[in-house]
Design a protein around this motif. Sequence first.
Motif, PDB file in Angstrom:
ATOM      1  N   PHE B  13       4.807  54.117  46.774  1.00  0.00           N
ATOM      2  CA  PHE B  13       6.135  53.618  46.429  1.00  0.00           C
ATOM      3  C   PHE B  13       6.392  52.353  47.213  1.00  0.00           C
ATOM      4  O   PHE B  13       6.268  52.340  48.434  1.00  0.00           O
ATOM      5  N   THR B  15       8.884  50.258  48.675  1.00  0.00           N
ATOM      6  CA  THR B  15      10.297  50.265  49.025  1.00  0.00           C
ATOM      7  C   THR B  15      10.588  49.123  49.984  1.00  0.00           C
ATOM      8  O   THR B  15       9.687  48.430  50.433  1.00  0.00           O
ATOM      9  N   ALA B  22       2.736  58.187  49.177  1.00  0.00           N
ATOM     10  CA  ALA B  22       3.195  59.564  48.994  1.00  0.00           C
ATOM     11  C   ALA B  22       2.049  60.500  48.643  1.00  0.00           C
ATOM     12  O   ALA B  22       2.046  61.658  49.023  1.00  0.00           O
ATOM     13  N   SER B  42       8.268  70.000  52.994  1.00  0.00           N
ATOM     14  CA  SER B  42       9.023  68.973  52.294  1.00  0.00           C
ATOM     15  C   SER B  42       8.407  67.597  52.544  1.00  0.00           C
ATOM     16  O   SER B  42       8.035  67.283  53.663  1.00  0.00           O
ATOM     17  N   GLY B  43       8.282  66.804  51.470  1.00  0.00           N
ATOM     18  CA  GLY B  43       7.773  65.448  51.617  1.00  0.00           C
ATOM     19  C   GLY B  43       6.264  65.331  51.577  1.00  0.00           C
ATOM     20  O   GLY B  43       5.711  64.246  51.749  1.00  0.00           O
ATOM     21  N   SER B  44       5.569  66.442  51.326  1.00  0.00           N
ATOM     22  CA  SER B  44       4.106  66.384  51.357  1.00  0.00           C
ATOM     23  C   SER B  44       3.516  65.813  50.065  1.00  0.00           C
ATOM     24  O   SER B  44       2.307  65.622  49.977  1.00  0.00           O
ATOM     25  N   GLY B  45       4.350  65.542  49.063  1.00  0.00           N
ATOM     26  CA  GLY B  45       3.852  64.902  47.849  1.00  0.00           C
ATOM     27  C   GLY B  45       3.637  65.839  46.678  1.00  0.00           C
ATOM     28  O   GLY B  45       3.045  65.456  45.679  1.00  0.00           O
ATOM     29  N   LYS B  46       4.153  67.058  46.771  1.00  0.00           N
ATOM     30  CA  LYS B  46       3.979  68.036  45.692  1.00  0.00           C
ATOM     31  C   LYS B  46       4.645  67.565  44.399  1.00  0.00           C
ATOM     32  O   LYS B  46       4.027  67.556  43.338  1.00  0.00           O
ATOM     33  N   SER B  47       5.913  67.175  44.534  1.00  0.00           N
ATOM     34  CA  SER B  47       6.645  66.759  43.335  1.00  0.00           C
ATOM     35  C   SER B  47       6.105  65.453  42.770  1.00  0.00           C
ATOM     36  O   SER B  47       6.028  65.278  41.559  1.00  0.00           O
ATOM     37  N   VAL B  48       5.762  64.543  43.651  1.00  0.00           N
ATOM     38  CA  VAL B  48       5.263  63.244  43.187  1.00  0.00           C
ATOM     39  C   VAL B  48       3.977  63.430  42.381  1.00  0.00           C
ATOM     40  O   VAL B  48       3.791  62.816  41.329  1.00  0.00           O
ATOM     41  N   ASP B  58       9.018  57.240  38.743  1.00  0.00           N
ATOM     42  CA  ASP B  58       9.807  56.011  38.665  1.00  0.00           C
ATOM     43  C   ASP B  58       8.878  54.846  38.960  1.00  0.00           C
ATOM     44  O   ASP B  58       8.487  54.631  40.097  1.00  0.00           O
ATOM     45  N   PRO B  61       9.739  51.992  41.588  1.00  0.00           N
ATOM     46  CA  PRO B  61       8.927  51.525  42.719  1.00  0.00           C
ATOM     47  C   PRO B  61       7.542  52.187  42.789  1.00  0.00           C
ATOM     48  O   PRO B  61       6.728  51.746  43.579  1.00  0.00           O
ATOM     49  N   GLU B 180       9.446  74.215  41.967  1.00  0.00           N
ATOM     50  CA  GLU B 180      10.397  75.095  42.649  1.00  0.00           C
ATOM     51  C   GLU B 180      11.419  75.675  41.676  1.00  0.00           C
ATOM     52  O   GLU B 180      12.612  75.452  41.821  1.00  0.00           O
ATOM     53  N   HIS B 213       7.900  77.031  47.848  1.00  0.00           N
ATOM     54  CA  HIS B 213       7.867  77.242  49.290  1.00  0.00           C
ATOM     55  C   HIS B 213       7.714  78.726  49.585  1.00  0.00           C
ATOM     56  O   HIS B 213       7.556  79.117  50.726  1.00  0.00           O
ATOM     57  N   MET B 278       6.046  59.130  55.678  1.00  0.00           N
ATOM     58  CA  MET B 278       4.961  58.804  54.756  1.00  0.00           C
ATOM     59  C   MET B 278       4.613  57.322  54.701  1.00  0.00           C
ATOM     60  O   MET B 278       3.651  56.928  54.049  1.00  0.00           O
TER      61      MET B 278
HETATM   62  N1  LIG Z   1      11.278  57.336  43.838  1.00  0.00           N
HETATM   63  C1  LIG Z   1      10.804  57.295  45.090  1.00  0.00           C
HETATM   64  N2  LIG Z   1      10.908  56.172  45.826  1.00  0.00           N
HETATM   65  C2  LIG Z   1      10.436  56.123  47.089  1.00  0.00           C
HETATM   66  N3  LIG Z   1       9.848  57.147  47.712  1.00  0.00           N
HETATM   67  C3  LIG Z   1       9.710  58.302  47.046  1.00  0.00           C
HETATM   68  C4  LIG Z   1      10.179  58.444  45.702  1.00  0.00           C
HETATM   69  N4  LIG Z   1       9.910  59.697  45.286  1.00  0.00           N
HETATM   70  C5  LIG Z   1       9.320  60.311  46.315  1.00  0.00           C
HETATM   71  N5  LIG Z   1       9.177  59.486  47.378  1.00  0.00           N
HETATM   72  C6  LIG Z   1       8.549  59.811  48.665  1.00  0.00           C
HETATM   73  O1  LIG Z   1       7.340  60.464  48.441  1.00  0.00           O
HETATM   74  C7  LIG Z   1       7.120  61.472  49.404  1.00  0.00           C
HETATM   75  C8  LIG Z   1       6.742  62.775  48.748  1.00  0.00           C
HETATM   76  O2  LIG Z   1       7.862  63.283  48.045  1.00  0.00           O
HETATM   77  P1  LIG Z   1       7.822  64.605  47.164  1.00  0.00           P
HETATM   78  O3  LIG Z   1       9.094  64.632  46.425  1.00  0.00           O
HETATM   79  O4  LIG Z   1       6.577  64.681  46.394  1.00  0.00           O
HETATM   80  O5  LIG Z   1       7.822  65.750  48.246  1.00  0.00           O
HETATM   81  P2  LIG Z   1       7.730  67.308  47.992  1.00  0.00           P
HETATM   82  O6  LIG Z   1       6.432  67.748  48.535  1.00  0.00           O
HETATM   83  O7  LIG Z   1       8.014  67.614  46.571  1.00  0.00           O
HETATM   84  O8  LIG Z   1       8.879  67.849  48.931  1.00  0.00           O
HETATM   85  P3  LIG Z   1      10.029  68.909  48.630  1.00  0.00           P
HETATM   86  O9  LIG Z   1       9.445  70.203  49.050  1.00  0.00           O
HETATM   87  O10 LIG Z   1      11.115  68.466  49.535  1.00  0.00           O
HETATM   88  O11 LIG Z   1      10.356  68.833  47.202  1.00  0.00           O
HETATM   89  C9  LIG Z   1       8.388  61.567  50.230  1.00  0.00           C
HETATM   90  O12 LIG Z   1       8.133  60.944  51.470  1.00  0.00           O
HETATM   91  C10 LIG Z   1       9.404  60.785  49.452  1.00  0.00           C
HETATM   92  O13 LIG Z   1      10.263  60.124  50.319  1.00  0.00           O
END
Ligand SMILES: Nc1ncnc2c1ncn2[C@@H]1O[C@H](COP(=O)(O)OP(=O)(O)OP(=O)(O)O)[C@@H](O)[C@H]1O
Lengths: 309, 325
Positions: B13, B15, B22, B42-48, B58, B61, B180, B213, B278
């Motif tokens: 990303f 920013t 990520a 949280s933040g480990s990149g699962k959702s991304v 998105d 970015p 989740e 989780h 990250m």
């Molecule tokens: N649109 C975005 N713009 C900038 N950074 C992003 C964006 N989406 C995610 N990130 C960053 O990517 C990293 C991974 O985010 P992600 O949402 O994959 O975490 P996660 O493992 O799903 O956590 P959670 O358990 O909180 O859902 C985070 O550091 C987040 O800040």
Amino acid sequence: MGRYVARRLLQMIPVFIGSTLLIFCMMYVLPGDPVRALWGEQSADPAQIAALKHQLGLDLPLWHQYWNYLTGLFQGDFGTQIASQRPVADVIAQAFPVTLRLTIFAFVFTVVAGVLLGLIAGLRADKALDRVVLFFTLLLISVPSFVLGFLFQYLFAFKLGWVTPTVQDSEAWGQLLLPAIVLAGLSLAYVTRLTRTSVAENLRADYIRTAVAKGLPHRRVVGVHLLRNSLIPVVTFLGTDVGSLMAGAVVTEGIFNVQGIGNAIFEALNRREGSTVVGIVTLIVIVYLVASLIVDLLYAVLDPRIRYA
Amino acid sequence: MTLLEVRDLHVDFHTRDGIVKAVNGVNYSVDAGETLAVLGESGSGKSVTAQAIMGILDMPPGRIPKGEILFQGEDMLTMSKEQRRKLRGAKIAMIFQDALSSLNPVLSVGYQLGEMFRVHQGLSRKEARAKSIELMDRVNIPAAKDRVRDYPHQFSGGMRQRIMIAMALALEPDLIIADEPTTALDVTVQAQVMELLADLQREFNMGLILITHDLGVVADVADKIAVMYAGRIVETAPVKELYKAPAHPYTRGLLDSIPRLDQKGRELYAIQGLPPNMSRVPEGCAFHPRCPAAQDICRSELPPLAEVGAGRGSACHFWKETLGD
Ligand SMILES: Nc1ncnc2c1ncn2[C@@H]1O[C@H](COP(=O)(O)OP(=O)(O)OP(=O)(O)O)[C@@H](O)[C@H]1O
Ligand code: SF4
Ligand SMILES: [Mg+2]
């Protein structure tokens, strides 16, 4: 819903009485005398003036005059102008449609152009085009509308010769185009900015992500899911904006010599024609109330979370 | 057959505060009928990662500088936009965490369900409505026929998530990604919703990527697990084996922090420290500042995802020692 509308309509009665009374009092305390004015510079016989005043009921106490006015109104009589002997109803019937047309014109322009520009800018938030739109709308907001009026008049009438500087025939739709755009200017800027912010915000909403994840075409994501949600705050603004458009119409009419209520009020004020001023202003208030009722109902259609009861 | 395979996926990303890396080389795969659980703080990149598979990142970015996402053997990252759009919803569907914000507040649930059929199959409004009612019945929404005209805010949280599930299942996709899906729900309905999802998955023989989780849920429904840390897979293994003997100190920490009945009253273990920022991931093994087993090599050298058994991998220099403990 029906009960809500009924209640809103009933609420208009006290507002109607309040606004007429307020303007009636204002006209009463204003210096100057409509009867004395008939003689202009010439000296008049005080007895003659007194007689005429008595005949017109202008020597009665304020509450009595107001009472007479109200009872007349409920019989459909708006009163008669003192100098011209014209019924006020005639004056209104001639001037009001012109202003209404100008306002509707400006309103439609505001909505169509404002939403479209706002959508285009919002979809590209922080890109070059968005910056341009933001800059020009800010300019529109900071420039007083009469300055904009004179500027357009200078540019399109005197320089380019596309239109006549003033409106010759207030009944002609085409001639009202330029005044309508000038009148719409400020509202257009607000609607554009509001739509833009709302679109840019909703674009990041979870439900838009869902819509994309559903495999909907971009057109549908924007047209069905994004736009409808983004318009909710815009509609709220438009409800209150009808009033300012009508007030703005009075100024714009002056610049372009449109024979609408602005003109009529101006003349009536000059001659202290109380019943004319009260009649017109009351009508504006009613149009405003009806318009905001319509907008409120539209709001409930757009947003099912709102329920009127 | 492998339904989905993610190979060396990277997501950045761009920013204002710099580049957020990520996802840094994720590999995982799911077969038809299989459930892959993705774990991690949280933040480990699962959702991304999930969003990249779904094609809903998105961008900007976001950027995918490297990697492949093979769906039924074809790389989705090289497909045309239109091709990908047609896969979304029809072949791959996603269930989001918060159903209230993920459903459109101003459209009736019937409309939102029906849209799937109207857009992808060209059904008429009327036909789509009938299908929507069927779907709502299927996910056990009482009085579906009367409620199809209702709006999302008129449903309870559990019912809303059922609607999300119904929407994802509408076109009987081959793969479902559930990010989740029960986190936002009351504890009492979490199990019901999870059960429904697992049942439907079995019925349609779908692949399921379950981001969660909740390690309790994972033990019940998942076939295999991928543990993520700082944008990488640090361990992947069949569920039973991983629970029995983790091969990565991070996984061990996660397992030790589950409250257990036989240890009631004792203080819970927690992994010390916080996940890294990250945009400034530590050199070497990203976990080293928090790892109780860290050595010098961990600070300088990135451990590769080594094969530690059949279908098992661990990205730790000392996986043997960890496994043996
Ligand atoms: N649109 C975005 N713009 C900038 N950074 C992003 C964006 N989406 C995610 N990130 C960053 O990517 C990293 C991974 O985010 P992600 O949402 O994959 O975490 P996660 O493992 O799903 O956590 P959670 O358990 O909180 O859902 C985070 O550091 C987040 O800040
Ligand atoms: S590589 Fe080193 S720091 Fe990383 S998990 Fe293994 S032991 Fe811990
Ligand atoms: Mg997440």
